[in-house]
Design an enzyme around this catalytic site. Structure first.
Site, PDB file in Angstrom:
ATOM      1  N   ASP A  89     -26.175-103.744  39.491  1.00 33.58           N
ATOM      2  CA  ASP A  89     -27.179-104.773  39.231  1.00 33.58           C
ATOM      3  C   ASP A  89     -28.123-104.090  38.249  1.00 33.58           C
ATOM      4  OD1 ASP A  89     -29.653-106.135  39.226  1.00 33.58           O
ATOM      5  OD2 ASP A  89     -29.123-107.118  41.097  1.00 33.58           O
ATOM      6  N   HIS A  90     -28.127-104.542  37.003  1.00 28.90           N
ATOM      7  CA  HIS A  90     -28.829-103.734  35.996  1.00 28.90           C
ATOM      8  C   HIS A  90     -30.338-103.665  36.246  1.00 28.90           C
ATOM      9  CE1 HIS A  90     -29.619-107.601  33.975  1.00 28.90           C
ATOM     10  NE2 HIS A  90     -30.524-106.976  33.254  1.00 28.90           N
ATOM     11  N   ASP A 135     -27.443-116.774  39.442  1.00 27.47           N
ATOM     12  CA  ASP A 135     -27.537-115.864  38.298  1.00 27.47           C
ATOM     13  C   ASP A 135     -28.663-114.842  38.474  1.00 27.47           C
ATOM     14  OD1 ASP A 135     -26.779-115.038  35.674  1.00 27.47           O
ATOM     15  OD2 ASP A 135     -28.551-116.051  34.862  1.00 27.47           O
ATOM     16  N   HIS A 149     -30.849-109.994  41.155  1.00 29.51           N
ATOM     17  CA  HIS A 149     -32.005-109.265  40.607  1.00 29.51           C
ATOM     18  C   HIS A 149     -33.280-109.471  41.442  1.00 29.51           C
ATOM     19  CE1 HIS A 149     -29.175-108.880  37.493  1.00 29.51           C
ATOM     20  NE2 HIS A 149     -29.495-109.913  36.760  1.00 29.51           N
ATOM     21  N   LYS A 156     -35.102-120.307  32.798  1.00 24.62           N
ATOM     22  CA  LYS A 156     -34.813-120.134  31.364  1.00 24.62           C
ATOM     23  C   LYS A 156     -35.751-121.044  30.593  1.00 24.62           C
ATOM     24  CE  LYS A 156     -30.607-117.975  31.762  1.00 24.62           C
ATOM     25  NZ  LYS A 156     -30.543-116.574  31.374  1.00 24.62           N
TER      26      LYS A 156
HETATM   27  C1  BG6 Z   1     -28.329-111.356  33.666  1.00 27.12           C
HETATM   28  C2  BG6 Z   1     -28.224-112.851  33.719  1.00 27.12           C
HETATM   29  O1  BG6 Z   1     -27.846-110.791  34.860  1.00 27.12           O
HETATM   30  O2  BG6 Z   1     -29.698-110.988  33.511  1.00 27.12           O
HETATM   31  C3  BG6 Z   1     -28.807-113.468  32.470  1.00 27.12           C
HETATM   32  O3  BG6 Z   1     -26.856-113.221  33.844  1.00 27.12           O
HETATM   33  C4  BG6 Z   1     -30.215-112.985  32.244  1.00 27.12           C
HETATM   34  O4  BG6 Z   1     -28.776-114.889  32.544  1.00 27.12           O
HETATM   35  C5  BG6 Z   1     -30.286-111.478  32.309  1.00 27.12           C
HETATM   36  O5  BG6 Z   1     -30.627-113.447  30.957  1.00 27.12           O
HETATM   37  C6  BG6 Z   1     -31.723-111.003  32.301  1.00 27.12           C
HETATM   38  O6  BG6 Z   1     -31.760-109.612  32.145  1.00 27.12           O
HETATM   39  P1  BG6 Z   1     -33.038-108.896  31.505  1.00 27.12           P
HETATM   40  O7  BG6 Z   1     -32.754-107.452  31.648  1.00 27.12           O
HETATM   41  O8  BG6 Z   1     -33.136-109.368  30.093  1.00 27.12           O
HETATM   42  O9  BG6 Z   1     -34.211-109.372  32.319  1.00 27.12           O
END
Ligand code: BG6
Length: 523
Positions: free
Chosen positions: A210-211, A268, A273, A373
């Protein structure tokens, strides 16, 4: 500039290797290497990692893909991508590019055939002998989720999932698997994926990314809470009025309609997150800073969130979908006009919800969560609002400019922390106003934070799964999300409320918090 020159010569460069030692040699095998994520993010990150941080010479990357290509063509493709997607002032010079390209190999094969995996196995053995990668492997699944079970099964049946003896006969090599979200679409599919994985890999071999967990500012929530003594005594229902978590994005769904139509904002962003951010903000102190201790606490926290009843879903959740509007001064089309979106779609691009954590620390404290979004700006932050003073000494007219104490943790952009508190306005009268005490990452440390993927890839190479998601975390959070989406399915399409692009979501989101006498803390 040669490899490592930047790392050594530039004191402002962060250290990515936790104990200061480069990880053991290894080969990273990327499934889906020609796809968007790999080209845009993964390969440039690997190039950065190799270039900016001292690594062992023996490091290779193998693309496993169907498209016919040889090594030279693949190397040219990757260099094209890293030049395109790395910021201009961060690009590798031509010598470094050549060095990186020498590590890139292409294994052309069909992911559904046994032969492909035998071919891959032979290539990896050759690299172990010729390049000294010593049998250590990371398989990175950057593939559409429907392909994952097939790849996992083949990695098992071909023997590739099994850690090998080191090719020089000295000890055991390691094999790890990194898998990207989505981890399933609901609890049942997540359980199926986890069980497919469990048949082939041990849990300690699986690194679910999970980034958000790779973001420095997300990790700093733990440092803020557990490396300081001033906050923890206040971090509970006695002193905290409520908490808000916002993950706002100004972008739309870009070219991802196929995925997004089946996902929506709750799958998503909230299931993964936001739940991770919530866990770090609210969990108990772990007994140690290690993978199991931290993840045990996260799971305990998730288990303390009760499932929503149908009435609570109706009262405490809001779904929205963007219509045409203006974002950053530019006209933006509505979700239903986006290419590939069903014109009758009821997929939500915005979610607001209120939840409670039923445990000793958080009883009766509402958590307001918002993500969407095409909101006015990109901003991720956690706002902790403290209770008002028990007795107000000042007259109402003297405190009009005063808001309650608020601690805002800005995860992105403009990373930092701000504490809002009341102060006396200079002058004879006892008039008060709210002022800010701020900490900014940029100015405090003067070092560039590592990119989230860079951090996570480095941790996987080091065998540290603390920032990765464990099986029970995924399943506990899906249980909660399923409880909401299953009720949404029974609700009419008019419960998905439109909001103009460039606004903070539908009016219903405003009402959700206003009915409790509170306000959103918009950045
Ligand atoms: C991703 C989602 O996991 O995270 C995207 O699939 C989203 O829809 C993105 O835009 C957001 O990541 P960050 O790091 O730009 O907040």
């Amino acid at each position: 500039m040669t490899q490592n020159a930047r790392a050594v010569g530039n004191l402002k460069q962060h250290t990515i290797w936790q104990n200061g030692h480069a990880p053991e040699p290894c080969t990273v095998v990327i499934f889906g290497a020609t796809g968007d994520l790999a080209q845009r993010k993964l390969l440039p990150t690997l190039a950065h990692l190799w270039h900016d941080h001292p690594m062992k010479e023996s490091f290779c990357i193998v693309a496993f893909a169907r498209r016919p290509m040889n090594d030279a063509q693949w190397q040219a493709t990757v260099l094209g991508s890293i030049n395109k997607y790395m910021p201009e002032d961060d690009r590798l010079d031509s010598e470094a590019q050549r060095g990186f390209a020498e590590r890139l190999f292409y294994c052309q094969a069909d992911i559904s055939s046994d032969d492909g995996y035998h071919k891959l196995s032979a290539l990896l053995d050759t690299l172990d002998h010729e390049r000294g990668t010593r049998g250590n492997r990371i398989f990175y699944l950057s593939t559409p989720p429907e392909l994952d079970p097939m790849i996992i099964a083949h990695l098992g049946s071909s023997g590739l999932a099994q850690p090998k003896q080191h090719s020089d006969g000295q000890g055991q090599a390691w094999t790890r698997l990194i898998i990207e979200k989505p981890f399933g679409h609901d609890l049942a599919s997540a359980q199926k994926l986890n069980s497919d994985l469990g048949k082939v890999f041990g849990e300690e071999q699986i690194y679910r990314i999970d980034h958000y967990m790779g973001k420095e500012t997300v990790q700093n929530i733990l440092a803020l809470r557990f490396a300081n003594s001033i906050l923890e005594p206040l971090w509970n229902q006695k002193y905290i009025d409520h908490v808000q978590i916002l993950v706002g994005e100004s972008i739309g769904i870009e070219s991802r309609s196929e995925y997004y139509e089946t996902s929506g904002a709750i799958r998503d962003m909230v299931q993964n997150h936001i739940m991770q951010v919530l866990c770090l903000t609210c969990m108990e102190a772990p007994v140690a800073f290690d993978a199991d201790a931290i993840r045990d606490e996260k799971v305990k926290l998730l288990r303390a969130i009760p499932l929503f009843t149908p009435e609570q879903v109706a009262q405490r959740t809001v779904r929205g979908q963007y219509t045409a509007g203006v974002v950053d001064g530019q006209p933006a089309e509505g979700y239903l006009e986006e290419q590939g979106v069903n014109p009758e779609s009821t997929t939500e691009t915005f979610v607001a919800l209120k939840l409670f954590i039923e445990n000793w620390r958080w009883a009766d404290v509402p958590f307001y969560i918002r993500t969407g979004k095409r909101l006015p700006k990109r901003s991720t932050e956690v706002t902790v609002q403290f209770k008002r003073v028990p007795h107000q000494l000042y007259k109402l007219e003297e405190t009009q400019g005063l808001t309650p104490n608020r601690l805002t943790i800005r995860i992105q952009p403009d990373e930092g922390i701000t504490l809002k508190f009341g102060a006396k306005i200079p002058g004879a009268a006892q008039h008060l106003a709210s002022v800010d005490m701020s900490f900014s990452y940029n100015t405090a440390f003067g070092i560039q934070s590592p990119d989230a993927y860079e951090r996570l890839l480095a941790d996987c190479m080091m065998g540290d799964s603390t920032l990765f998601i464990r099986r029970d975390e995924i399943e506990t959070s899906w249980r909660l999300i399923d409880g909401i989406t299953s009720i949404w399915q029974q609700m009419g399409p008019d419960t998905v409320k439109p909001y103009a692009s460039g606004t903070w979501g539908p009016d219903a989101a405003q009402e959700l918090i206003e009915q409790d006498g509170r306000n959103w803390d918009n950045p």
